[in-house]
Scaffold this motif. Structure first.
Motif, PDB file in Angstrom:
ATOM      1  N   VAL A  29       1.523  23.123   3.346  1.00 48.29           N
ATOM      2  CA  VAL A  29       2.047  24.435   2.963  1.00 48.29           C
ATOM      3  C   VAL A  29       3.532  24.571   3.329  1.00 48.29           C
ATOM      4  N   THR A  30       3.880  24.212   4.523  1.00 50.09           N
ATOM      5  CA  THR A  30       5.231  24.169   5.106  1.00 50.09           C
ATOM      6  C   THR A  30       6.031  22.891   4.659  1.00 50.09           C
ATOM      7  N   SER A  31       7.324  23.271   3.868  1.00 49.19           N
ATOM      8  CA  SER A  31       7.826  22.086   3.010  1.00 49.19           C
ATOM      9  C   SER A  31       8.457  21.366   4.117  1.00 49.19           C
ATOM     10  N   ASP A  32       8.647  21.662   5.413  1.00 47.69           N
ATOM     11  CA  ASP A  32       9.078  20.574   6.315  1.00 47.69           C
ATOM     12  C   ASP A  32       8.179  19.539   6.808  1.00 47.69           C
ATOM     13  N   LEU A  33       6.901  19.887   7.018  1.00 51.13           N
ATOM     14  CA  LEU A  33       5.816  18.955   7.323  1.00 51.13           C
ATOM     15  C   LEU A  33       5.622  18.158   6.081  1.00 51.13           C
ATOM     16  N   LYS A  34       5.682  18.755   4.827  1.00 52.10           N
ATOM     17  CA  LYS A  34       5.452  18.217   3.743  1.00 52.10           C
ATOM     18  C   LYS A  34       6.188  16.853   3.727  1.00 52.10           C
ATOM     19  N   VAL A  35       7.580  17.166   3.804  1.00 50.96           N
ATOM     20  CA  VAL A  35       8.700  15.913   3.789  1.00 50.96           C
ATOM     21  C   VAL A  35       8.359  15.025   4.699  1.00 50.96           C
ATOM     22  N   PHE A  36       8.017  15.476   5.979  1.00 51.08           N
ATOM     23  CA  PHE A  36       7.888  14.627   7.168  1.00 51.08           C
ATOM     24  C   PHE A  36       6.553  13.634   6.861  1.00 51.08           C
ATOM     25  N   PHE A  37       5.478  14.350   6.604  1.00 53.03           N
ATOM     26  CA  PHE A  37       4.314  13.465   6.477  1.00 53.03           C
ATOM     27  C   PHE A  37       4.132  12.816   4.986  1.00 53.03           C
ATOM     28  N   ASN A  38       4.930  13.161   4.237  1.00 55.13           N
ATOM     29  CA  ASN A  38       4.831  12.035   2.855  1.00 55.13           C
ATOM     30  C   ASN A  38       5.461  10.960   3.163  1.00 55.13           C
ATOM     31  N   LYS A  39       6.174  10.818   4.321  1.00 54.27           N
ATOM     32  CA  LYS A  39       6.956   9.448   4.292  1.00 54.27           C
ATOM     33  C   LYS A  39       6.084   8.676   5.386  1.00 54.27           C
ATOM     34  N   GLN A  40       6.357   7.395   5.307  1.00 60.75           N
ATOM     35  CA  GLN A  40       5.521   6.310   6.077  1.00 60.75           C
ATOM     36  C   GLN A  40       6.511   6.503   7.487  1.00 60.75           C
ATOM     37  N   GLU A  41       5.628   6.050   8.603  1.00 55.68           N
ATOM     38  CA  GLU A  41       6.207   5.654   9.856  1.00 55.68           C
ATOM     39  C   GLU A  41       7.744   4.561   9.483  1.00 55.68           C
ATOM     40  N   GLY A  42       8.708   4.814  10.235  1.00 56.43           N
ATOM     41  CA  GLY A  42       9.748   4.062  10.014  1.00 56.43           C
ATOM     42  C   GLY A  42      10.722   4.374   8.981  1.00 56.43           C
ATOM     43  N   GLU A  43      10.186   5.369   7.976  1.00 56.62           N
ATOM     44  CA  GLU A  43      11.165   5.808   6.864  1.00 56.62           C
ATOM     45  C   GLU A  43      11.692   7.230   7.187  1.00 56.62           C
ATOM     46  N   ARG A  44      11.041   7.827   8.110  1.00 56.38           N
ATOM     47  CA  ARG A  44      11.359   9.347   8.385  1.00 56.38           C
ATOM     48  C   ARG A  44      12.906   9.510   8.866  1.00 56.38           C
ATOM     49  N   LEU A  45      13.564  10.365   8.400  1.00 52.83           N
ATOM     50  CA  LEU A  45      14.879  10.611   8.858  1.00 52.83           C
ATOM     51  C   LEU A  45      14.995  11.494  10.056  1.00 52.83           C
ATOM     52  N   LEU A  46      16.211  11.409  10.829  1.00 49.91           N
ATOM     53  CA  LEU A  46      16.317  12.270  11.623  1.00 49.91           C
ATOM     54  C   LEU A  46      16.280  13.840  11.583  1.00 49.91           C
ATOM     55  N   ILE A  47      16.762  14.161  10.251  1.00 53.46           N
ATOM     56  CA  ILE A  47      16.723  15.483   9.718  1.00 53.46           C
ATOM     57  C   ILE A  47      15.208  15.970   9.542  1.00 53.46           C
ATOM     58  N   ASP A  48      14.424  15.015   9.151  1.00 51.91           N
ATOM     59  CA  ASP A  48      13.091  15.159   8.972  1.00 51.91           C
ATOM     60  C   ASP A  48      12.155  15.642  10.406  1.00 51.91           C
ATOM     61  N   PHE A  49      12.797  14.975  11.252  1.00 46.41           N
ATOM     62  CA  PHE A  49      11.994  15.303  12.521  1.00 46.41           C
ATOM     63  C   PHE A  49      12.702  16.500  13.190  1.00 46.41           C
ATOM     64  N   LEU A  50      13.838  16.475  13.245  1.00 46.20           N
ATOM     65  CA  LEU A  50      14.710  17.674  14.124  1.00 46.20           C
ATOM     66  C   LEU A  50      14.343  19.259  13.643  1.00 46.20           C
ATOM     67  N   ILE A  51      13.665  19.172  12.209  1.00 46.18           N
ATOM     68  CA  ILE A  51      13.553  20.472  11.796  1.00 46.18           C
ATOM     69  C   ILE A  51      12.186  21.192  12.282  1.00 46.18           C
ATOM     70  N   LEU A  52      11.559  20.167  13.062  1.00 45.09           N
ATOM     71  CA  LEU A  52       9.995  20.583  13.323  1.00 45.09           C
ATOM     72  C   LEU A  52      10.047  21.109  14.891  1.00 45.09           C
ATOM     73  N   ASN A  53       9.090  22.077  14.973  1.00 39.92           N
ATOM     74  CA  ASN A  53       8.803  22.616  16.390  1.00 39.92           C
ATOM     75  C   ASN A  53       7.363  23.226  16.553  1.00 39.92           C
ATOM     76  N   ASP A  54       7.246  23.819  17.563  1.00 39.82           N
ATOM     77  CA  ASP A  54       5.809  24.249  17.814  1.00 39.82           C
ATOM     78  C   ASP A  54       5.397  25.167  16.890  1.00 39.82           C
TER      79      ASP A  54
END
Length: 384
Positions: free
Chosen positions: A249-274
């Motif tokens: 449901v969360t768009s940030d998680l959707k973007v992150f997990f729709n990509k394979q390991e090694g393809e994820r961008l810095l912006i995809d990771f830094l937007i995530l938190n607890d």
């Protein structure tokens, strides 16, 4: 600038570059990442963050360098001291939501994200590049390449400042009634001998107390089966969501997990938190009659976790037709006990602390605990 801290009372920072790093978005994000992940389910006060820990490690780096310099054990240039303090501040900047738990979910190591953030984040890179070679040298320390052996010993050895900070910090935010380790007194017993951070005999009681704190924090905190069960539940929820293609449901998680390991961008990771993870699980729990929702309910419960029993799977008294075993976890002795690496300086040389401490020798000889984590199939069916 003054930062109020429960462990050191006040952390005074005058270095403008350190303050600039603290004010970057990537570092500020650490204030939304719990130091101990799911431990707060068992110890509600354990909501301290990687932000506070990182400031603490920075403070200890200065304390240890000043001590070792004052007694003549090390000589360190201004550049190397800058490398040391920046590495201390940024050493955990790559942690994801719920800290180590997220590594198992994403399949990517926080250390690799740390290097990626330092090398690619525009704000951090811009600050570090103001001083020639600072960025490259900080990365060398955090990769443990050995070029800065003194700094790496102070950071990562068994007596290293990373451990000295988080055991006292975790204790402060726990429900345990134990005295904190006197870090300032312990530091006064440190020496740097034969390219190694060691201690004088006077420091042995501090280490004995530190090992006691470690064992209690592990057994009753992040290593407790209730907390480990929460970690495994979170991992299982994400596994099912990805395997069964349940949309995030969360768009940030959707973007992150729709990509394979090694393809994820810095912006995809830094937007995530607890909060990102917690809100997703909360929304998932509202769905009806799905396995993922049932697991989400169990994860969010303050009183329930995975079921567990101590022992090996082959010896466990359980009906295999009635349960699904999710994992078997062996105690992590480097967190719960002593595995070697602390050397005591005596007149005739250096000796492992176990030679001088009956208590540490006894703790180190205890057998490892092993727990089986499982679900009853009639309660929640897990598809494999």
């Amino acid at each position: 600038m003054k930062f109020t801290d429960p462990i050191y009372k006040a952390i005074h920072i005058q270095d403008t570059k350190i303050l600039d790093l603290i004010n970057t978005n990537a570092f500020r994000r650490l204030s939304s990442i719990k130091q101990q992940g799911n431990t707060y389910f068992l110890h509600p006060s354990a909501v301290h963050t990687r932000f506070g820990h990182s400031l603490g490690v920075y403070e200890l780096m200065n304390k240890v360098i000043n001590h070792l310099t004052s007694i003549g054990d090390i000589r360190i240039s201004e550049h190397d001291k800058k490398v040391a303090t920046v590495a201390a501040l940024l050493h955990d900047i790559g942690h994801g939501p719920f800290s180590h738990c997220f590594q198992k979910i994403s399949g990517e190591d926080h250390g690799e994200w740390t290097i990626k953030i330092i090398e690619e984040d525009e704000q951090i890179r811009g600050i570090l590049n103001r001083i020639p070679n600072l960025l490259e040298d900080v990365v060398k320390v955090l990769k443990g390449e050995g070029e800065f052996q003194v700094i790496e010993e102070i950071m990562y050895s068994w007596l290293g400042i990373d451990q000295l900070d988080y055991w006292n910090r975790d204790l402060y935010y726990s429900s345990l009634q134990l005295e904190p380790v006197s870090i300032d007194n312990l530091i006064l017993t440190l020496r740097f001998v034969d390219d190694r951070l060691v201690m004088e005999e006077e420091g042995i009681p501090y280490i004995e107390h530190l090992v006691k704190v470690k064992k209690n924090l592990y057994d009753t905190g992040f290593g407790h089966p209730f907390v480990v069960g929460k970690d495994l539940l979170l991992r299982e929820i994400f596994r099912i969501m990805q395997e069964e293609k349940i949309p995030f449901v969360t768009s940030d998680l959707k973007v992150f997990f729709n990509k394979q390991e090694g393809e994820r961008l810095l912006i995809d990771f830094l937007i995530l938190n607890d909060e990102t993870i917690y809100n997703e699980i909360k929304i998932l729990s509202m769905n009806k009659d799905t396995e993922a929702a049932a697991l989400a309910h169990l994860y969010l419960s303050s009183s329930s976790s995975l079921q567990w029993m101590e022992g090996k799977p082959l010896n466990a008294k359980m009906n295999r037709e009635d349960v699904s075993i999710l994992d078997v976890i062996i105690e992590k002795k480097n967190y719960s006990s002593y595995t070697g690496g602390i050397f005591v300086q005596k007149d005739d040389g250096l000796y492992d602390i176990m030679h001088s401490s009956n208590y540490i020798r006894e703790i180190a000889s205890l057998p490892l605990k092993e727990h089986i984590y499982f679900l009853e199939k009639d309660r929640i069916t897990i598809k494999k």
